[in-house]
Write an enzyme that holds these catalytic residues in place. Sequence first.
Site, PDB file in Angstrom:
ATOM      1  CG  ASN A  92      -4.182  -4.227  -2.670  1.00 52.09           C
ATOM      2  OD1 ASN A  92      -4.320  -5.370  -3.105  1.00 52.09           O
ATOM      3  ND2 ASN A  92      -3.558  -3.283  -3.348  1.00 52.09           N
ATOM      4  CD1 TRP A  93      -5.164  -8.811   2.233  1.00 52.11           C
ATOM      5  CD2 TRP A  93      -6.005 -10.834   1.755  1.00 52.11           C
ATOM      6  NE1 TRP A  93      -5.958  -9.193   3.281  1.00 52.11           N
ATOM      7  CE2 TRP A  93      -6.494 -10.430   3.021  1.00 52.11           C
ATOM      8  CE3 TRP A  93      -6.399 -12.073   1.251  1.00 52.11           C
ATOM      9  CZ2 TRP A  93      -7.357 -11.223   3.786  1.00 52.11           C
ATOM     10  CZ3 TRP A  93      -7.262 -12.862   2.009  1.00 52.11           C
ATOM     11  CH2 TRP A  93      -7.728 -12.444   3.265  1.00 52.11           C
ATOM     12  CE  LYS A  94      -0.023  -3.654  -2.449  1.00 42.68           C
ATOM     13  NZ  LYS A  94       1.098  -2.730  -2.467  1.00 42.68           N
ATOM     14  CG  HIS A 141      -2.624  -0.498  -6.691  1.00 41.47           C
ATOM     15  ND1 HIS A 141      -1.261  -0.645  -6.794  1.00 41.47           N
ATOM     16  CD2 HIS A 141      -2.895  -0.392  -5.352  1.00 41.47           C
ATOM     17  CE1 HIS A 141      -0.740  -0.626  -5.569  1.00 41.47           C
ATOM     18  NE2 HIS A 141      -1.707  -0.481  -4.688  1.00 41.47           N
ATOM     19  CD  GLU A 166       1.656  -2.722  -5.975  1.00 37.48           C
ATOM     20  OE1 GLU A 166       0.805  -3.620  -5.951  1.00 37.48           O
ATOM     21  OE2 GLU A 166       2.186  -2.245  -4.943  1.00 37.48           O
ATOM     22  CD  GLU A 177      -2.669   2.762  -2.466  1.00 33.05           C
ATOM     23  OE1 GLU A 177      -2.761   2.182  -1.386  1.00 33.05           O
ATOM     24  OE2 GLU A 177      -2.421   2.173  -3.530  1.00 33.05           O
ATOM     25  N   GLY A 187       4.871   0.150   0.235  1.00 28.23           N
ATOM     26  CA  GLY A 187       5.791  -0.951   0.508  1.00 28.23           C
ATOM     27  C   GLY A 187       7.181  -0.507   0.940  1.00 28.23           C
ATOM     28  CB  SER A 234       4.250   2.634   4.601  1.00 28.70           C
ATOM     29  OG  SER A 234       5.109   2.113   3.597  1.00 28.70           O
ATOM     30  N   GLY A 266      -1.741  -2.410   2.404  1.00 30.98           N
ATOM     31  CA  GLY A 266      -1.100  -3.536   1.725  1.00 30.98           C
ATOM     32  C   GLY A 266      -0.468  -4.482   2.729  1.00 30.98           C
ATOM     33  N   GLY A 267       0.838  -4.345   2.925  1.00 33.50           N
ATOM     34  CA  GLY A 267       1.612  -5.285   3.741  1.00 33.50           C
ATOM     35  C   GLY A 267       0.993  -5.620   5.087  1.00 33.50           C
TER      36      GLY A 267
HETATM   37  P1  13P Z   1       1.653  -1.035   1.670  1.00 32.36           P
HETATM   38  O1  13P Z   1       0.648  -0.841   2.781  1.00 32.36           O
HETATM   39  O2  13P Z   1       2.316  -2.359   1.694  1.00 32.36           O
HETATM   40  O3  13P Z   1       2.599   0.121   1.583  1.00 32.36           O
HETATM   41  O4  13P Z   1       0.809  -1.017   0.294  1.00 32.36           O
HETATM   42  C1  13P Z   1      -0.075   0.014   0.061  1.00 32.36           C
HETATM   43  C2  13P Z   1      -0.888  -0.309  -1.128  1.00 32.36           C
HETATM   44  O5  13P Z   1      -0.405  -0.348  -2.239  1.00 32.36           O
HETATM   45  C3  13P Z   1      -2.322  -0.614  -0.922  1.00 32.36           C
HETATM   46  O6  13P Z   1      -3.007  -0.625  -2.111  1.00 32.36           O
END
Ligand code: 13P
Length: 258
Positions: free
Chosen positions: A9-11, A95, A97, A167, A173, A213, A234-235
């Site tokens: 997930n590159w956001k 998600h 977010e 999640e 994050g 994470s 994510g990250g």
């Molecule tokens: P991180 O891996 O940056 O914690 O993000 C997780 C995430 O929200 C994937 O959808």
Amino acid sequence: MRTPLVVANWKMHGTCAEARTLALGVREGLQGVEGVEVVLCPPFTALAAVGGVLAGSRLGLGAQDAHWEAAGAFTGAVSPAMLVELGCRVVILGHSERRQHFGERDEMINQKVRAALAHGLTPILCVGEREEERERGATFAVVETQLRGGLAGLGAAEVARVVLAYEPVWAIGTGRNATPEQAVEVHAFLRGLLGEAASKEVAQAARILYGGSVKPDNVGPLIAEPEIDGGLVGGASLRAPEFAAIVRTVGAAGGGRP
Ligand code: 13P
């Protein structure tokens, strides 16, 4: 048997040029890796570019959200049909977010899940508790409400096409992943709910990903758990070598889950 799945997930990261470079790095970094499915979810604007890079590979393309209508007066929104046209097979929905910053509620997420299924997309339905909810012992109640809300009205055959992602919001994050034990107890609980919502067989076949994470150095113990069918990253998915290392670890953990 459940094939492990790792989703990037590159956001809201990456211009088309950056996304192309990253996708190329991932594609090259994953040559020869087996026993795991991989899907990259760039921002909408980079879907076509990344789709071009992934063409002819075993890597799949996915989106980070979709509207529930096929077309209409919904300024700024993107429909499932538009994603399918670009080669998407998967869409992340609900998600945390989206819930937190865009006010998405379970009813809306349910509409999106239905629309995605109707267009042949695989929805990845995300659930997870906030830190304060965990502290007051509400984790199971929160994820149950999110799961039941997100899957409301679906028949067993439709539930069977959904991927779940657990999640915990406090792990996203923050560099603080859930322990394998914390993730496993929620995954097992979610699988039990799937059994009620659909059938035991559907629950056994369903893939439940962990997100929050996930890094190369913590994915090993997570994926060693048969309840954890992969990761939503994510990250660490923004750096090709790190993401490739995660995928390799998942692939090496052994193909199908019982
Ligand atoms: P991180 O891996 O940056 O914690 O993000 C997780 C995430 O929200 C994937 O959808």
